[in-house]
Design a protein around this motif. Structure first.
Motif, mmCIF file in Angstrom:
data_model
loop_
_atom_site.group_PDB
_atom_site.id
_atom_site.type_symbol
_atom_site.label_atom_id
_atom_site.label_comp_id
_atom_site.label_asym_id
_atom_site.label_seq_id
_atom_site.Cartn_x
_atom_site.Cartn_y
_atom_site.Cartn_z
ATOM 1 N N VAL A 1 0.862 -1.179 0.000
ATOM 2 C CA VAL A 1 0.000 0.000 0.000
ATOM 3 C C VAL A 1 0.899 1.230 0.000
ATOM 4 O O VAL A 1 1.802 1.359 0.827
ATOM 5 C CB VAL A 1 -0.946 0.029 1.210
ATOM 6 C CG1 VAL A 1 -1.772 1.317 1.217
ATOM 7 C CG2 VAL A 1 -1.873 -1.178 1.179
ATOM 8 N N LEU A 2 0.627 2.133 -0.920
ATOM 9 C CA LEU A 2 1.443 3.329 -1.094
ATOM 10 C C LEU A 2 0.734 4.527 -0.465
ATOM 11 O O LEU A 2 -0.386 4.866 -0.833
ATOM 12 C CB LEU A 2 1.682 3.572 -2.581
ATOM 13 C CG LEU A 2 2.637 4.702 -2.976
ATOM 14 C CD1 LEU A 2 4.029 4.441 -2.433
ATOM 15 C CD2 LEU A 2 2.662 4.838 -4.501
ATOM 16 N N ALA B 1 1.023 -1.460 -6.916
ATOM 17 C CA ALA B 1 0.886 -0.896 -5.578
ATOM 18 C C ALA B 1 -0.527 -0.365 -5.383
ATOM 19 O O ALA B 1 -1.131 0.225 -6.284
ATOM 20 C CB ALA B 1 1.903 0.218 -5.361
ATOM 21 N N ILE B 2 -1.074 -0.564 -4.193
ATOM 22 C CA ILE B 2 -2.424 -0.112 -3.852
ATOM 23 C C ILE B 2 -2.341 1.325 -3.377
ATOM 24 O O ILE B 2 -1.564 1.656 -2.487
ATOM 25 C CB ILE B 2 -3.015 -0.994 -2.747
ATOM 26 C CG1 ILE B 2 -3.057 -2.463 -3.192
ATOM 27 C CG2 ILE B 2 -4.412 -0.516 -2.362
ATOM 28 C CD1 ILE B 2 -3.316 -3.435 -2.062
ATOM 29 N N ALA B 3 -3.143 2.204 -3.973
ATOM 30 C CA ALA B 3 -3.144 3.604 -3.559
ATOM 31 C C ALA B 3 -3.814 3.759 -2.205
ATOM 32 O O ALA B 3 -4.971 3.370 -2.018
ATOM 33 C CB ALA B 3 -3.864 4.457 -4.607
ATOM 34 N N GLY B 4 -3.088 4.330 -1.257
ATOM 35 C CA GLY B 4 -3.646 4.551 0.077
ATOM 36 C C GLY B 4 -4.445 5.828 0.195
ATOM 37 O O GLY B 4 -5.035 6.099 1.239
ATOM 38 N N GLY B 5 -4.458 6.642 -0.860
ATOM 39 C CA GLY B 5 -5.209 7.895 -0.810
ATOM 40 C C GLY B 5 -4.683 8.815 0.272
ATOM 41 O O GLY B 5 -3.486 9.032 0.402
ATOM 42 N N ASP B 6 -5.602 9.342 1.083
ATOM 43 C CA ASP B 6 -5.186 10.252 2.146
ATOM 44 C C ASP B 6 -5.091 9.562 3.505
ATOM 45 O O ASP B 6 -5.029 10.217 4.539
ATOM 46 C CB ASP B 6 -6.116 11.465 2.224
ATOM 47 C CG ASP B 6 -7.556 11.087 2.548
ATOM 48 O OD1 ASP B 6 -7.858 9.882 2.668
ATOM 49 O OD2 ASP B 6 -8.391 12.005 2.683
ATOM 50 N N TYR C 1 -10.494 -3.872 -0.673
ATOM 51 C CA TYR C 1 -10.746 -3.145 0.572
ATOM 52 C C TYR C 1 -10.163 -1.730 0.536
ATOM 53 O O TYR C 1 -10.319 -0.970 1.493
ATOM 54 C CB TYR C 1 -10.186 -3.922 1.748
ATOM 55 C CG TYR C 1 -10.874 -5.256 1.932
ATOM 56 C CD1 TYR C 1 -12.189 -5.310 2.399
ATOM 57 C CD2 TYR C 1 -10.236 -6.445 1.592
ATOM 58 C CE1 TYR C 1 -12.838 -6.524 2.536
ATOM 59 C CE2 TYR C 1 -10.889 -7.662 1.728
ATOM 60 C CZ TYR C 1 -12.186 -7.693 2.202
ATOM 61 O OH TYR C 1 -12.854 -8.899 2.334
ATOM 62 N N PHE C 2 -9.504 -1.400 -0.547
ATOM 63 C CA PHE C 2 -9.019 -0.044 -0.814
ATOM 64 C C PHE C 2 -9.661 0.395 -2.137
ATOM 65 O O PHE C 2 -8.989 0.521 -3.163
ATOM 66 C CB PHE C 2 -7.508 -0.015 -0.934
ATOM 67 C CG PHE C 2 -6.775 -0.392 0.325
ATOM 68 C CD1 PHE C 2 -6.248 0.580 1.156
ATOM 69 C CD2 PHE C 2 -6.621 -1.729 0.670
ATOM 70 C CE1 PHE C 2 -5.563 0.224 2.316
ATOM 71 C CE2 PHE C 2 -5.931 -2.100 1.830
ATOM 72 C CZ PHE C 2 -5.411 -1.116 2.649
#
Length: 355
Positions: free
Chosen positions: A290-291, A318-323, A349-350
């Protein structure tokens, strides 16, 4: 999956099996909302000794220190641990969640959790992800002990009870601190010692508490995506990018059997070229990543196409973690690894950078 590690030694294990339970008597029990308080330790429960401060007060001690609480609610209380915030782990979080659910089944109209401030935002998010309760859960703590001048413990505990019993706060998990109410997903600890230590940099507080009442700035509700796992033993490591950081940290984590990785990147979620190459290798070996950004506010973005750029890493899987704060992304990834039947299912889940 690999375990998270041993729990802190200061009193935590002693509370694992049989928590203390107390119902405070009141003549007007049926006229007030029922609030169950779950004490876990932290500065709010600490006292000084020759070795330095440590959590020693029970949940009963905390309630007795704020007599005004009984004018707002019928209170019951239990202590599930006595650990500082920096020693809280996923097991402590899960136990608090189990006790919150049990309290609701017993008829509680709201739950308040007292907690150390270092990881309070993480526990609030863990509870919000794993517990879909029909009542509000409000987490609070203190920057100053009860014995210190101008302690914020009484005010924060009172604010938590007031918020938990307000008619507009129906469900979801929140943090009450310094007369502000924050959504569990958004809130971060932003200062080491100031009393106004908790903020929601991206969205602001849900409400502000005054002597006269509570002023809401937005609708109180859960901002989290539910994850169907109530505890986890997944091992998720964190790696921080900074000037000149290489890939050794990622390589060690993968070699040691990490189930997942969270990268706290610079800016929009970027990493050095060497770190970026190691991240891609980790994903190629089946480790989900997760990034996130190490910045205090803002979201990740797939912009840069260099070896460690956010676009390169997201294009590689990579999974975008957003904010999400990196430490909250770690909580979510650990739970997602527990809930997912296959590693390939973790990204659902993301769902998008803003959840």
């Amino acid at each position: 999956m690999a375990g998270e590690g041993e729990r802190g030694e200061r009193g935590d294990a002693a509370f694992a099996a049989t928590p203390t339970y107390l119902v405070l008597p009141r003549a007007t029990r049926t006229m007030l909302p029922r609030v169950h308080v779950i004490a876990t330790g932290g500065t709010i429960a600490s006292t000084p000794d020759e070795d330095g401060a440590a959590p020693s007060l029970s949940g009963e001690d905390l309630l007795e220190s704020v007599p005004d609480l009984s004018t707002h609610a019928d209170l019951s209380v239990e202590s599930v641990s006595k650990v500082p915030g920096f020693d809280v782990n996923f097991e402590t979080m899960a136990r608090a969640g189990e006790r919150a659910s049990a309290a609701v089944e017993d008829g509680a109209d709201a739950v308040v959790v007292t907690h150390g401030t270092d990881t309070m935002a993480e526990t609030a998010y863990f509870l919000d992800l794993t517990r879909s309760l029909p009542v509000p859960v409000v987490v609070t703590g203190a920057q100053r002990r009860l014995d210190e001048p101008s302690s914020d413990a009484p005010a924060n505990l009172l604010a938590a009870v007031r918020a938990a019993t307000h008619r507009r706060v129906e469900e979801g998990v929140y943090v009450a601190f310094d007369d502000e109410l924050h959504a569990a997903r958004d809130v971060r600890k932003v200062h080491t010692h100031e009393l106004s230590a908790f903020k929601s940099p991206n969205d602001g507080p849900v409400a502000t508490l005054t002597r006269a009442g509570i002023r809401f700035h937005r609708e109180p509700q859960s901002e989290s995506v539910y994850v169907p796992a109530q505890r986890t033993d997944a091992r998720v490591e964190m790696v921080v990018s900074a000037a000149g950081v290489d890939g050794a940290g990622v390589e060690r984590a993968v070699a040691d059997g990490a189930d997942g990785l969270v990268v706290a990147g610079t800016g929009l979620g970027n990493a050095t070229s060497e770190l970026g190459e190691a991240i891609v290798d980790a994903m190629d070996s089946g480790v989900p990543v997760v990034l996130t950004s190490r910045c205090g506010a803002g979201s990740t973005g797939a912009v840069y196409g260099t070896p460690g750029g956010g676009k390169t890493l997201q294009d590689a899987g990579a999974i975008a973690g957003g904010d999400l704060a990196p430490w909250k992304a770690r909580v979510k990834l650990a739970l997602a690894l527990e809930a997912a039947e296959r590693t390939e299912d973790v990204p659902r889940y993301f769902p998008d950078p803003a959840e």
